[in-house]
Motif scaffolding. Structure first.
Motif, PDB file in Angstrom:
ATOM      1  N   PHE A   1      19.799   1.018   2.661  1.00  8.45           N
ATOM      2  CA  PHE A   1      19.258   0.100   2.073  1.00  8.45           C
ATOM      3  C   PHE A   1      17.560   0.629   1.547  1.00  8.45           C
ATOM      4  CE2 PHE A   1      22.233  -2.197   3.825  1.00  8.45           C
ATOM      5  CZ  PHE A   1      22.858  -2.832   2.397  1.00  8.45           C
ATOM      6  N   PHE A   2      16.866  -0.041   0.467  1.00  7.59           N
ATOM      7  CA  PHE A   2      15.612   1.396   0.200  1.00  7.59           C
ATOM      8  C   PHE A   2      14.544  -0.585  -0.311  1.00  7.59           C
ATOM      9  CE2 PHE A   2      12.188   2.036  -1.745  1.00  7.59           C
ATOM     10  CZ  PHE A   2      11.558   4.320  -1.219  1.00  7.59           C
TER      11      PHE A   2
ATOM     12  N   GLY B   1      10.476   2.342   2.532  1.00  2.97           N
ATOM     13  CA  GLY B   1      11.375   3.100   2.989  1.00  2.97           C
ATOM     14  C   GLY B   1      12.680   2.518   3.034  1.00  2.97           C
ATOM     15  N   VAL B   2      13.448   3.753   3.426  1.00  2.21           N
ATOM     16  CA  VAL B   2      14.468   2.904   4.127  1.00  2.21           C
ATOM     17  C   VAL B   2      14.773   2.027   5.062  1.00  2.21           C
ATOM     18  CG1 VAL B   2      16.191   4.709   3.235  1.00  2.21           C
ATOM     19  CG2 VAL B   2      15.428   4.985   5.387  1.00  2.21           C
ATOM     20  N   VAL B   3      15.781   1.046   4.948  1.00  2.00           N
ATOM     21  CA  VAL B   3      16.317  -0.475   5.912  1.00  2.00           C
ATOM     22  C   VAL B   3      18.121   0.272   6.509  1.00  2.00           C
ATOM     23  CG1 VAL B   3      16.669  -2.262   5.717  1.00  2.00           C
ATOM     24  CG2 VAL B   3      14.271  -1.579   5.270  1.00  2.00           C
TER      25      VAL B   3
ATOM     26  N   VAL C   1      22.256   9.346 -10.388  1.00  2.00           N
ATOM     27  CA  VAL C   1      21.321   9.604  -9.149  1.00  2.00           C
ATOM     28  C   VAL C   1      19.578   8.753 -10.371  1.00  2.00           C
ATOM     29  CG1 VAL C   1      19.909  10.904  -8.317  1.00  2.00           C
ATOM     30  CG2 VAL C   1      22.428  11.047  -8.176  1.00  2.00           C
ATOM     31  N   LEU C   2      19.434   9.719 -10.835  1.00  2.00           N
ATOM     32  CA  LEU C   2      17.945   8.986 -11.743  1.00  2.00           C
ATOM     33  C   LEU C   2      18.076   8.325 -12.038  1.00  2.00           C
ATOM     34  CD1 LEU C   2      17.809  12.301 -14.443  1.00  2.00           C
ATOM     35  CD2 LEU C   2      16.214  12.655 -11.993  1.00  2.00           C
ATOM     36  N   ASP C   3      18.760   7.305 -12.701  1.00  2.00           N
ATOM     37  CA  ASP C   3      19.527   6.272 -12.486  1.00  2.00           C
ATOM     38  C   ASP C   3      18.493   5.403 -11.892  1.00  2.00           C
ATOM     39  OD1 ASP C   3      19.189   5.936 -15.229  1.00  2.00           O
ATOM     40  OD2 ASP C   3      21.811   5.705 -15.425  1.00  2.00           O
ATOM     41  N   GLU C   4      19.045   5.987 -10.619  1.00  2.00           N
ATOM     42  CA  GLU C   4      18.350   4.392  -8.903  1.00  2.00           C
ATOM     43  C   GLU C   4      17.438   4.975  -8.605  1.00  2.00           C
ATOM     44  OE1 GLU C   4      22.343   5.974  -6.429  1.00  2.00           O
ATOM     45  OE2 GLU C   4      21.114   4.212  -4.925  1.00  2.00           O
ATOM     46  N   ILE C   5      16.956   6.749  -9.065  1.00  2.00           N
ATOM     47  CA  ILE C   5      15.176   6.391  -8.357  1.00  2.00           C
ATOM     48  C   ILE C   5      14.386   5.886  -9.458  1.00  2.00           C
ATOM     49  CG2 ILE C   5      14.359   8.264  -7.552  1.00  2.00           C
ATOM     50  CD1 ILE C   5      16.260  10.091  -7.356  1.00  2.00           C
ATOM     51  N   GLN C   6      14.859   6.197 -10.240  1.00  2.00           N
ATOM     52  CA  GLN C   6      13.411   5.490 -11.041  1.00  2.00           C
ATOM     53  C   GLN C   6      13.888   4.227 -10.609  1.00  2.00           C
ATOM     54  OE1 GLN C   6      15.247   4.627 -15.598  1.00  2.00           O
ATOM     55  NE2 GLN C   6      12.781   4.196 -15.635  1.00  2.00           N
ATOM     56  N   THR C   7      14.834   2.847 -10.803  1.00  2.00           N
ATOM     57  CA  THR C   7      14.779   1.816 -10.839  1.00  2.00           C
ATOM     58  C   THR C   7      14.485   1.475  -8.711  1.00  2.00           C
ATOM     59  OG1 THR C   7      16.761   1.559 -11.100  1.00  2.00           O
ATOM     60  CG2 THR C   7      16.101  -0.384 -10.166  1.00  2.00           C
ATOM     61  N   ILE C   8      14.377   2.042  -7.775  1.00  2.00           N
ATOM     62  CA  ILE C   8      13.810   2.734  -7.014  1.00  2.00           C
ATOM     63  C   ILE C   8      12.089   2.506  -7.195  1.00  2.00           C
ATOM     64  CG2 ILE C   8      13.705   3.539  -4.447  1.00  2.00           C
ATOM     65  CD1 ILE C   8      16.837   3.892  -4.231  1.00  2.00           C
TER      66      ILE C   8
ATOM     67  N   ALA D   1      10.040  -0.428  -8.285  1.00  2.00           N
ATOM     68  CA  ALA D   1       9.670  -0.950  -7.028  1.00  2.00           C
ATOM     69  C   ALA D   1       8.746  -0.766  -6.652  1.00  2.00           C
ATOM     70  CB  ALA D   1      10.829  -1.708  -6.501  1.00  2.00           C
ATOM     71  N   TYR D   2       8.773   0.848  -6.050  1.00  2.00           N
ATOM     72  CA  TYR D   2       7.796   0.661  -4.676  1.00  2.00           C
ATOM     73  C   TYR D   2       6.294   1.232  -5.154  1.00  2.00           C
ATOM     74  CZ  TYR D   2       6.383   4.267  -0.707  1.00  2.00           C
ATOM     75  OH  TYR D   2       6.324   4.380   0.078  1.00  2.00           O
ATOM     76  N   ILE D   3       6.406   1.651  -6.430  1.00  2.00           N
ATOM     77  CA  ILE D   3       4.925   1.848  -7.164  1.00  2.00           C
ATOM     78  C   ILE D   3       4.556   0.380  -7.831  1.00  2.00           C
ATOM     79  CG2 ILE D   3       3.675   2.487  -9.378  1.00  2.00           C
ATOM     80  CD1 ILE D   3       5.726   5.693  -9.301  1.00  2.00           C
TER      81      ILE D   3
END
Ligand SMILES: [Zn+2]
Length: 255
Positions: A163-164, A169-171, A213-220, A223-225
């Motif tokens: 999970f992220f 970061g990762v969990v 992959v790009l969509d998943e990084i975008q969502t992550i 939220a991170y930013i």
């Protein structure tokens, strides 16, 4: 004091009859805000070099509050970014994030190079990819690099499922309940994120990860930013509204 530097125009606003206030991110002096006097008059020689997203060489006078732009020369105008609504929205998001995270001054040549590379990729219609590289590397350059190897809860090497959490970061599966905002992340996406962070920028720039992959990084990373800024981004809302309005199958670039 006069100084010369390479810079990118992050944003501009009009002032008075014919002046502009220009915010640059410069290679040698970090973020700089300067007045450009008379620049909105027809045929002014600084009109081109002060267009938003322009990469140029600039000569400025240090002022007590604002600096004053004296000369400017275009290296690369990034004209295409001002002609397409999707690209413009993506470039606005990029410059807004830069502007929000950075104080005046604070030179960081690596960050300047990142900004140049991402805008250049954007003019090649590769913002969907370039913005993800930008988000990850910007966070790392500012000291907020997400942890991708070991669980942020227990510190152990990550297994599957993973999970992220925007909190850092990762969990791992065992710690998941302690991080209510955590969402699942695939192993493939995690590996791509590590490449984006660790490889040389020139090597990263030629990568072509898949849409999913790009969509998943975008969502992550959104939220991170947002977690780090503690407020929503104006331009992100605009980007997302463009995205909802356009049919992804119509061949239009997505952000
Ligand atoms: Zn854990």
């Amino acid at each position: 004091m006069v100084y010369n530097t390479e810079g990118i125009v992050l944003r501009t606003r009009n002032m008075g009859e014919a002046d502009k206030v220009v915010t640059f991110y410069t290679k040698d002096h970090g973020k700089v805000t300067a007045t450009a006097r008379g620049v909105r008059r027809p045929r002014n020689r600084l009109l081109g070099p002060t267009q938003v997203f322009t990469h140029g060489r600039y000569m400025l006078f240090k002022g007590r509050q604002l600096d004053t732009l004296s000369q400017g020369e275009i290296i690369y105008s990034h004209q295409k970014l001002r002609e397409d609504l999707d690209d413009m929205a993506a470039a606005m998001y990029l410059t807004e994030v830069m502007d929000l995270f950075l104080e005046e001054g604070e030179p960081n040549p690596d960050l300047f190079q990142l900004l140049v590379t991402v805008l250049d990729l954007g003019t090649d219609k590769r913002f969907d990819f370039a913005l993800r590289v930008f988000e990850l590397r910007l966070m790392a350059l500012l000291g907020y690099e997400p942890q991708l190897q070991e669980c942020i809860g227990c510190g152990l090497e990550l297994g599957e499922p993973a999970f992220f959490s925007p909190e850092g970061g990762v969990v791992c599966n065992g710690c998941r309940t302690q991080f209510t905002k955590a969402r699942s992340i695939t192993k493939g996406t995690r590996e791509w994120m590590q490449r984006f962070l660790q490889w040389d920028l020139e090597r990263v720039a030629i990568l072509h990860p898949s849409r999913s992959v790009l969509d998943e990084i975008q969502t992550i990373m959104a939220a991170y930013i947002a977690f780090r800024l503690d407020r929503p981004l104006k331009s992100l809302g605009f980007l997302q509204s463009l995205r909802t309005d356009s049919d992804p199958s119509d061949g239009q670039p997505r952000i």
